[in-house]
Design a protein around this motif. Sequence first.
Motif, PDB file in Angstrom:
ATOM      1  N   LEU A 132       5.112  46.662  68.860  1.00 61.47           N
ATOM      2  CA  LEU A 132       5.060  45.303  68.282  1.00 61.47           C
ATOM      3  C   LEU A 132       6.361  44.557  68.579  1.00 61.47           C
ATOM      4  N   MET A 133       7.489  45.253  68.494  1.00 64.21           N
ATOM      5  CA  MET A 133       8.780  44.609  68.752  1.00 64.21           C
ATOM      6  C   MET A 133       8.912  44.188  70.214  1.00 64.21           C
ATOM      7  N   LYS A 134       8.143  44.882  71.093  1.00 70.21           N
ATOM      8  CA  LYS A 134       8.166  44.504  72.527  1.00 70.21           C
ATOM      9  C   LYS A 134       7.155  43.389  72.825  1.00 70.21           C
ATOM     10  N   GLY A 135       6.437  42.923  71.783  1.00 68.33           N
ATOM     11  CA  GLY A 135       5.552  41.780  71.989  1.00 68.33           C
ATOM     12  C   GLY A 135       4.067  42.037  71.855  1.00 68.33           C
ATOM     13  N   ALA A 136       3.677  43.286  71.584  1.00 68.98           N
ATOM     14  CA  ALA A 136       2.234  43.543  71.384  1.00 68.98           C
ATOM     15  C   ALA A 136       1.772  42.805  70.129  1.00 68.98           C
ATOM     16  N   GLU A 137       0.501  42.351  70.155  1.00 66.09           N
ATOM     17  CA  GLU A 137      -0.037  41.598  69.006  1.00 66.09           C
ATOM     18  C   GLU A 137      -0.543  42.566  67.931  1.00 66.09           C
ATOM     19  N   LEU A 138      -0.262  42.226  66.674  1.00 67.38           N
ATOM     20  CA  LEU A 138      -0.719  43.063  65.555  1.00 67.38           C
ATOM     21  C   LEU A 138      -2.131  42.641  65.142  1.00 67.38           C
ATOM     22  N   ILE A 139      -3.083  43.579  65.240  1.00 68.05           N
ATOM     23  CA  ILE A 139      -4.480  43.312  64.896  1.00 68.05           C
ATOM     24  C   ILE A 139      -4.789  44.032  63.582  1.00 68.05           C
ATOM     25  N   VAL A 140      -5.090  43.271  62.552  1.00 67.68           N
ATOM     26  CA  VAL A 140      -5.361  43.836  61.226  1.00 67.68           C
ATOM     27  C   VAL A 140      -6.877  43.879  61.034  1.00 67.68           C
ATOM     28  N   MET A 141      -7.461  45.079  61.028  1.00 74.31           N
ATOM     29  CA  MET A 141      -8.925  45.150  60.971  1.00 74.31           C
ATOM     30  C   MET A 141      -9.474  44.559  59.688  1.00 74.31           C
ATOM     31  N   GLN A 142      -8.785  44.781  58.574  1.00 76.42           N
ATOM     32  CA  GLN A 142      -9.180  44.087  57.331  1.00 76.42           C
ATOM     33  C   GLN A 142      -7.989  44.061  56.383  1.00 76.42           C
ATOM     34  N   PRO A 143      -7.879  43.009  55.544  1.00 77.63           N
ATOM     35  CA  PRO A 143      -6.635  42.789  54.807  1.00 77.63           C
ATOM     36  C   PRO A 143      -6.591  43.357  53.386  1.00 77.63           C
ATOM     37  N   GLY A 144      -7.531  44.270  53.028  1.00 74.31           N
ATOM     38  CA  GLY A 144      -7.560  44.795  51.659  1.00 74.31           C
ATOM     39  C   GLY A 144      -6.270  45.536  51.287  1.00 74.31           C
ATOM     40  N   ARG A 145      -5.756  45.263  50.084  1.00 74.12           N
ATOM     41  CA  ARG A 145      -4.517  45.929  49.627  1.00 74.12           C
ATOM     42  C   ARG A 145      -4.807  47.339  49.119  1.00 74.12           C
ATOM     43  N   HIS A 146      -5.882  47.455  48.343  1.00 74.33           N
ATOM     44  CA  HIS A 146      -6.267  48.765  47.811  1.00 74.33           C
ATOM     45  C   HIS A 146      -7.761  48.763  47.535  1.00 74.33           C
ATOM     46  N   TYR A 147      -8.296  49.954  47.345  1.00 72.93           N
ATOM     47  CA  TYR A 147      -9.706  50.065  46.977  1.00 72.93           C
ATOM     48  C   TYR A 147      -9.817  51.142  45.914  1.00 72.93           C
ATOM     49  N   PHE A 148     -10.951  51.175  45.240  1.00 66.67           N
ATOM     50  CA  PHE A 148     -11.120  52.109  44.131  1.00 66.67           C
ATOM     51  C   PHE A 148     -12.156  53.181  44.453  1.00 66.67           C
ATOM     52  N   LEU A 149     -11.844  54.424  44.090  1.00 65.93           N
ATOM     53  CA  LEU A 149     -12.819  55.504  44.098  1.00 65.93           C
ATOM     54  C   LEU A 149     -12.917  56.009  42.662  1.00 65.93           C
TER      55      LEU A 149
END
Length: 255
Positions: A132-149
Amino acid sequence: MAIRGLILDLNGTLYFKERVIEGAAGALMQLRDAGYKLRFMTNTDSKTRAQLHELICSYGLDLPIQEIFSPAQATFDYLKKNHFSYTGLLPEALEDEFSPLKRDDTNPDCVIIGENRTAINYQTLDTLFRHLMKGAELIVMQPGRHYFLADGAHLDTGALAAMFEYATGHQGQVMAKPSSHFFTMMLSDMRLKGSEVVVVGDDVETDMMGASKIGAKSILVRTGKYQSADEFLTPIKPSSVIDSIADLPKALTLF
Ligand SMILES: [Mg+2]
C-alpha cells in the motif's frame, strides 16, 4: 418517473436469525407478478454466490442465483474493470472464482481486505502495508466493524481495513453497501436508472445511505436490526417506513 426495479436487502429484511420473515415469499411473488425487476444484496464477504444461494434456499426462500449480489461480485467486477492484479486477504472460498484475475504477491495493483482469518499474522499484514505504501490501492470488501455470534461480538473486515487506512493515511475503496460501486453494479445489471428503483432494507446506515448515493428512493422495514426511531436518528431519511417486507407491494402503490 415510474418505479421499475427493487433492490432488496437480504439479512434482516427477507430473513432474520435463519428464519424467513412472515409474508416475504408471498410479497416477492406479488412483486414479480407486478413486473418489477428484483435484485438482492448482502454484505457477507466470505461466501460465493452459489454458497449464498444455497444458504437462502435452506431457509425456504427460492431466489434465482443471478439476482443475488455480494462483495465477492463487486470486488471481482471492480478488479476486472480496472485490469488490476491483486494480493491480500481474499476469503478462501472465493479463490476459484478469482482465478481468471491476476494474483501478484510481488508488485500488485491492489490489496484486497476480506474475511481470511487464517492468513493473518504480523508478517502478512506488514507485507500488505508495504504494498500500500508503494501505491497499491486498498480494496475493502465490506466495512463492518464487528459482527455478533452466539458467544458475543467478533472483529469484522472493516476493522482490519481501518488499521491499514490509519497506518497509510489513505481511505480504501469499499466494495459493499453503502458504496456507490456496489449499488451501481446492481443498477446496470437491471439496466435501470437510480430514479427508477427503490431500495428496501433494515439498516439506515448501509441500505438507505446506498440508495441516496444512486438517487434512488428507499423504504425502511421495522424488522432485523431496525431499532425503534432509527429513521429519526440519522441525516439519511428513508422515503417511507413499513412494518415488514409483507407490506411492500402495498407501499409501492403510493410511489
Ligand atoms: Mg440487513
